[in-house]
Design a protein around this motif. Structure first.
Motif, PDB file in Angstrom:
ATOM      1  N   VAL A 118       0.875  -1.169   0.000  1.00  8.62           N
ATOM      2  CA  VAL A 118       0.000   0.000   0.000  1.00  8.62           C
ATOM      3  C   VAL A 118       0.912   1.218   0.000  1.00  8.62           C
ATOM      4  N   GLU A 119       0.801   2.013  -1.063  1.00  8.78           N
ATOM      5  CA  GLU A 119       1.613   3.222  -1.187  1.00  8.78           C
ATOM      6  C   GLU A 119       0.756   4.418  -0.808  1.00  8.78           C
ATOM      7  N   LEU A 120       1.249   5.182   0.175  1.00 12.13           N
ATOM      8  CA  LEU A 120       0.540   6.345   0.688  1.00 12.13           C
ATOM      9  C   LEU A 120       1.146   7.627   0.127  1.00 12.13           C
ATOM     10  N   ALA A 121       0.445   8.722   0.302  1.00 15.11           N
ATOM     11  CA  ALA A 121       0.962  10.032  -0.091  1.00 15.11           C
ATOM     12  C   ALA A 121       2.239  10.322   0.682  1.00 15.11           C
ATOM     13  N   ALA A 122       3.129  11.076   0.075  1.00 19.23           N
ATOM     14  CA  ALA A 122       4.384  11.456   0.734  1.00 19.23           C
ATOM     15  C   ALA A 122       4.086  12.087   2.086  1.00 19.23           C
ATOM     16  N   GLY A 123       4.862  11.703   3.086  1.00 20.57           N
ATOM     17  CA  GLY A 123       4.712  12.271   4.421  1.00 20.57           C
ATOM     18  C   GLY A 123       3.665  11.605   5.290  1.00 20.57           C
ATOM     19  N   SER A 124       2.939  10.614   4.786  1.00 20.10           N
ATOM     20  CA  SER A 124       1.918   9.917   5.584  1.00 20.10           C
ATOM     21  C   SER A 124       2.576   9.098   6.687  1.00 20.10           C
ATOM     22  N   ASP A 125       1.847   8.874   7.750  1.00 17.58           N
ATOM     23  CA  ASP A 125       2.347   8.115   8.898  1.00 17.58           C
ATOM     24  C   ASP A 125       2.207   6.618   8.638  1.00 17.58           C
ATOM     25  N   VAL A 126       3.283   5.989   8.182  1.00 16.37           N
ATOM     26  CA  VAL A 126       3.232   4.565   7.863  1.00 16.37           C
ATOM     27  C   VAL A 126       3.182   3.693   9.111  1.00 16.37           C
ATOM     28  N   SER A 127       3.426   4.252  10.284  1.00 16.87           N
ATOM     29  CA  SER A 127       3.363   3.454  11.516  1.00 16.87           C
ATOM     30  C   SER A 127       1.924   3.116  11.893  1.00 16.87           C
ATOM     31  N   ARG A 128       0.968   3.832  11.334  1.00 20.25           N
ATOM     32  CA  ARG A 128      -0.448   3.543  11.608  1.00 20.25           C
ATOM     33  C   ARG A 128      -0.951   2.498  10.614  1.00 20.25           C
ATOM     34  N   SER A 142      -0.759 -14.146   3.128  1.00 21.71           N
ATOM     35  CA  SER A 142      -0.087 -12.981   2.561  1.00 21.71           C
ATOM     36  C   SER A 142       0.292 -12.003   3.665  1.00 21.71           C
ATOM     37  N   THR A 143       1.088 -11.034   3.286  1.00 20.12           N
ATOM     38  CA  THR A 143       1.478  -9.970   4.202  1.00 20.12           C
ATOM     39  C   THR A 143       1.347  -8.645   3.471  1.00 20.12           C
ATOM     40  N   CYS A 144       1.468  -7.554   4.217  1.00 20.11           N
ATOM     41  CA  CYS A 144       1.263  -6.235   3.631  1.00 20.11           C
ATOM     42  C   CYS A 144       2.356  -5.285   4.081  1.00 20.11           C
ATOM     43  N   GLU A 145       2.920  -4.584   3.128  1.00 23.45           N
ATOM     44  CA  GLU A 145       3.916  -3.548   3.389  1.00 23.45           C
ATOM     45  C   GLU A 145       3.246  -2.195   3.156  1.00 23.45           C
ATOM     46  N   ILE A 146       3.476  -1.251   4.066  1.00 20.13           N
ATOM     47  CA  ILE A 146       2.932   0.096   3.934  1.00 20.13           C
ATOM     48  C   ILE A 146       4.114   1.034   3.703  1.00 20.13           C
ATOM     49  N   VAL A 147       4.078   1.780   2.605  1.00 19.88           N
ATOM     50  CA  VAL A 147       5.167   2.694   2.259  1.00 19.88           C
ATOM     51  C   VAL A 147       4.572   4.042   1.877  1.00 19.88           C
ATOM     52  N   ALA A 148       5.407   5.067   1.869  1.00 21.18           N
ATOM     53  CA  ALA A 148       4.963   6.399   1.441  1.00 21.18           C
ATOM     54  C   ALA A 148       5.704   6.780   0.160  1.00 21.18           C
ATOM     55  N   GLU A 149       4.996   7.504  -0.715  1.00 23.17           N
ATOM     56  CA  GLU A 149       5.598   7.964  -1.970  1.00 23.17           C
ATOM     57  C   GLU A 149       6.899   8.704  -1.681  1.00 23.17           C
ATOM     58  N   GLY A 150       7.901   8.388  -2.473  1.00 24.68           N
ATOM     59  CA  GLY A 150       9.154   9.116  -2.400  1.00 24.68           C
ATOM     60  C   GLY A 150      10.078   8.738  -1.257  1.00 24.68           C
TER      61      GLY A 150
END
Length: 174
Positions: A118-128, A142-150
Motif C-alpha cells: 500500500v503506497e501512501l501520499a508522501a509524508g503519511s504516517d506509515v506506523s499507523r 499474505s502480508t502487507c507492506e505500507i510505504v509512502a511515496e518518495g
C-alpha cells in the motif's frame, strides 16, 4: 525504548526473515503504540525461529543467531484475481492511499507468497499500519507492506513495490 520511526525501519528490515504471521502481529503492536511489547515479542520471534540478525541490527543479541547469510527473494507481478477488488474495497475512501499493488515473493527454493504494498501520499504516517490494511481474509498467507511515496525503501520493499500488479490506484492510468 524504541520510537515509532525506528520501529518501522526495524520491522521493514526483518520482512522476509520473520514469519509473515509474526511480522503482521508485530506491525499490529506498532499501530497500537505498544512499542515495549513490540521489542520484546520481536526478540522472542527471532529466537524461536532462529532468524539471523545482522551485526549491529539490535543492541542486545544474547540468545540470537548473528550472521550475514540472509534470505534472498525475487518479486514478480501477481496474477489478478476476482477477490482483489473485495480485498482493497475498504481503503477506497482513505485519502492518503495512492496505490495498492500485489506482488508474488519467490524464495530461492521456489516457495511463493503474496505481498501487498500500500503506497501512501508522501509524508503519511506509515506506523499507523492497520488503518491502511486491505482485507486480506481471502489471502490468508499474505502480508502487507505500507510505504509512502518518495521515501527511501529497503531492497525488499522497493522490489515488491516495483514488481507489484496495481490493484487499485487513486490516479487512473498509474
Amino acid at each position: 525504548m524504541i520510537d515509532e520511526t525506528a520501529a518501522v525501519a526495524l520491522l521493514r528490515g526483518f520482512a522476509g526473515r520473520v514469519r509473515d504471521s509474526a511480522l503482521n502481529h508485530l506491525r499490529g503492536l506498532l499501530a497500537a503504540g505498544e512499542l515495549d511489547l513490540l521489542e520484546s515479542e520481536l526478540v522472542t520471534a527471532l529466537a524461536l525461529d532462529r532468524v539471523p540478525v545482522l551485526p549491529g541490527e539490535l543492541e542486545d543479541t544474547d540468545g540470537l543467531v548473528v550472521g550475514t547469510d540472509l534470505p534472498r527473494y525475487d518479486f514478480a507481478a501477481a496474477e489478478p484475481e476476482p477477490a482483489d477488488q473485495a480485498a482493497v474495497a475498504g481503503v477506497f475512501g482513505i485519502e492518503d492511499v495512492r496505490t495498492i499493488r500485489k506482488a508474488l515473493r519467490i524464495s530461492a527454493s521456489g516457495a511463493t507468497a503474496l505481498v501487498w504494498v500500500v503506497e501512501l501520499a508522501a509524508g503519511s504516517d506509515v506506523s499507523r499500519w492497520r488503518r491502511y490494511l486491505p482485507d486480506l481474509s481471502a489471502f490468508p498467507d499474505s502480508t502487507c507492506e505500507i510505504v509512502a511515496e518518495g521515501e527511501r525503501l529497503p531492497p525488499y520493499q522497493a522490489a515488491a513495490l516495483a514488481a507489484g500488479l496495481v490493484v487499485f490506484s487513486a490516479q487512473p492510468g498509474r
